[in-house]
Design a protein around this motif. Sequence first.
Motif, PDB file in Angstrom:
ATOM      1  N   ASN A 145       0.874  -1.170   0.000  1.00  0.00           N
ATOM      2  CA  ASN A 145       0.000   0.000   0.000  1.00  0.00           C
ATOM      3  C   ASN A 145       0.921   1.233   0.000  1.00  0.00           C
ATOM      4  N   HIS A 146       0.809   2.057  -1.033  1.00  0.00           N
ATOM      5  CA  HIS A 146       1.710   3.201  -1.199  1.00  0.00           C
ATOM      6  C   HIS A 146       1.734   4.125   0.027  1.00  0.00           C
ATOM      7  N   LEU A 147       0.580   4.321   0.648  1.00  0.00           N
ATOM      8  CA  LEU A 147       0.503   5.232   1.804  1.00  0.00           C
ATOM      9  C   LEU A 147       1.242   4.662   3.007  1.00  0.00           C
ATOM     10  N   GLY A 184       3.630   2.580   2.629  1.00  0.00           N
ATOM     11  CA  GLY A 184       5.015   2.671   2.160  1.00  0.00           C
ATOM     12  C   GLY A 184       5.677   3.964   2.598  1.00  0.00           C
ATOM     13  N   HIS A 185       4.977   5.095   2.397  1.00  0.00           N
ATOM     14  CA  HIS A 185       5.515   6.409   2.790  1.00  0.00           C
ATOM     15  C   HIS A 185       6.066   6.377   4.217  1.00  0.00           C
ATOM     16  N   ILE A 186       5.349   5.701   5.115  1.00  0.00           N
ATOM     17  CA  ILE A 186       5.733   5.682   6.532  1.00  0.00           C
ATOM     18  C   ILE A 186       7.100   5.010   6.721  1.00  0.00           C
ATOM     19  N   ALA A 242       1.372  13.664   4.461  1.00  0.00           N
ATOM     20  CA  ALA A 242       0.881  14.900   3.835  1.00  0.00           C
ATOM     21  C   ALA A 242       1.340  14.918   2.383  1.00  0.00           C
ATOM     22  N   SER A 243       0.405  14.628   1.481  1.00  0.00           N
ATOM     23  CA  SER A 243       0.809  14.502   0.084  1.00  0.00           C
ATOM     24  C   SER A 243      -0.185  15.192  -0.838  1.00  0.00           C
ATOM     25  N   GLY A 244      -0.035  14.946  -2.133  1.00  0.00           N
ATOM     26  CA  GLY A 244      -0.919  15.557  -3.116  1.00  0.00           C
ATOM     27  C   GLY A 244      -2.330  14.978  -3.067  1.00  0.00           C
ATOM     28  N   THR A 255       9.538  12.159  -0.979  1.00  0.00           N
ATOM     29  CA  THR A 255       8.762  12.154  -2.225  1.00  0.00           C
ATOM     30  C   THR A 255       8.678  10.722  -2.765  1.00  0.00           C
ATOM     31  N   ASP A 256       7.773  10.494  -3.714  1.00  0.00           N
ATOM     32  CA  ASP A 256       7.504   9.137  -4.186  1.00  0.00           C
ATOM     33  C   ASP A 256       8.748   8.436  -4.735  1.00  0.00           C
ATOM     34  N   ASN A 257       9.044   7.283  -4.190  1.00  0.00           N
ATOM     35  CA  ASN A 257      10.170   6.490  -4.691  1.00  0.00           C
ATOM     36  C   ASN A 257      10.063   5.056  -4.190  1.00  0.00           C
ATOM     37  N   THR A 301      12.318   3.138  -2.726  1.00  0.00           N
ATOM     38  CA  THR A 301      13.093   2.673  -1.561  1.00  0.00           C
ATOM     39  C   THR A 301      12.141   2.316  -0.412  1.00  0.00           C
ATOM     40  N   TYR A 302      11.147   3.197  -0.178  1.00  0.00           N
ATOM     41  CA  TYR A 302      10.251   2.897   0.945  1.00  0.00           C
ATOM     42  C   TYR A 302       9.252   1.792   0.610  1.00  0.00           C
ATOM     43  N   ILE A 303       9.052   1.544  -0.679  1.00  0.00           N
ATOM     44  CA  ILE A 303       8.188   0.419  -1.064  1.00  0.00           C
ATOM     45  C   ILE A 303       8.913  -0.893  -0.730  1.00  0.00           C
TER      46      ILE A 303
HETATM   47 MG    MG Z   1       2.820   9.847  -2.569  1.00  0.00          MG
END
Ligand code: MG
Length: 347
Positions: free
Chosen positions: A110-112, A114-116, A138-140, A305-307, A309-311
């Motif tokens: 889950n991308h969100l 992932g951000h964490i 906090a994103s787009g 920002t989206d990448n 590595t966190y995925i």
């Molecule tokens: Mg994002």
Amino acid sequence: MKILGIETSCDETSVAIVEDGTKIISHVLATSLEIQQQYGGIVPEVASRKQAEYMIPVLHEAIKKRGLTIDEIDAIGVTVGPGLMGSLMVGLETAKTLSYIWQKPLIPVNHLIGHIYSGWLDSNATIPPQFPLMAVVASGGHTDVVLMHDHGQIELLGATRDDAIGEAFDKVARLLDLPYPGGPQIEKLAQQGDPRAFDFPRPLLHSQDIEFSYSGLKTAVLYETKKIDTLTDQIRADLAASFQQAAFETLVIKTMQAAKRFDITSLLLTGGVAANQYLKSMFISYAQKEIPHVQLYTPPLSLATDNATYIAAAAYFTQKASLDPKINEQQLAELEPNPSLLVTDQL
Ligand code: MG
Ligand code: AMP
């Protein structure tokens, strides 16, 4: 354990190899942002075409050019949502194909969430984040405050009722004739402005919940611009600074209130908007005063920002969702992108 991560949820095509969820071995990223700028925003059709164009070269560079072999990769982690359908499909189909050919497990992410996990990759942090962890994404597309009790145990404490905070930055930027994406442009312009010049509303600042609202703030900026005959450079800078101040004050103050209410150990700020240095310093100074016992995580721009590595990091810590082509062939075949996943949706 080395995980190859793939992220294609929007306009970035990114592949990374991360060891044990914490060490970045390789990372390559291509973006169609410059092309999107010509249109003043993301055009999904253009984004997905560019994803298809960049996917293989980025994958190739992340593995071969870094001198890695496929044998060294243990599993594949991939974003399944939320995001743009066409963009997500490129990454997910690539990941599924690799999983079949290499006969390696695939871990949907889950991308969100992932951000964490950018918090676990931050080499500036002295210790990895500890639970209970509160995270502000906090994103787009999102403004979520979540409480993580453990890996895979996520509770949504609150979110925006209307526009996401990054979306508000992008819309206000358009009102001020700034190019897309608006966030970095507003941050730059605001440096020349007075954050107290305009008294914009702070919606829901005193509500007892942990919810946000950014659409009224954006409209307040619109009405203010309509009242002014000539938008001089100084007025534009004052509008940018005053808007930014209002947007961040609600985010930071309500986060601090929430952090006090729940007995947390770590607090993390991430997502594209977290790239904003003014927000970062405001967040840190409020936290030092209000919650000095809580460990703070504000990952650097390259991780916020989206990448991929966190995925890859998220995949490492959420291996319960792992699909092995030798065992779960049917489930793997049926795995589809989900553009509207919520932060609480486990995979
Ligand atoms: Mg994002
Ligand atoms: P994401 O959705 O995580 O890919 O982040 C993209 C969003 O972050 C867009 O809405 C950008 O305008 C916003 N953004 C990026 N940099 C900044 C910044 N420096 N200040 C505020 N917002 C930003």
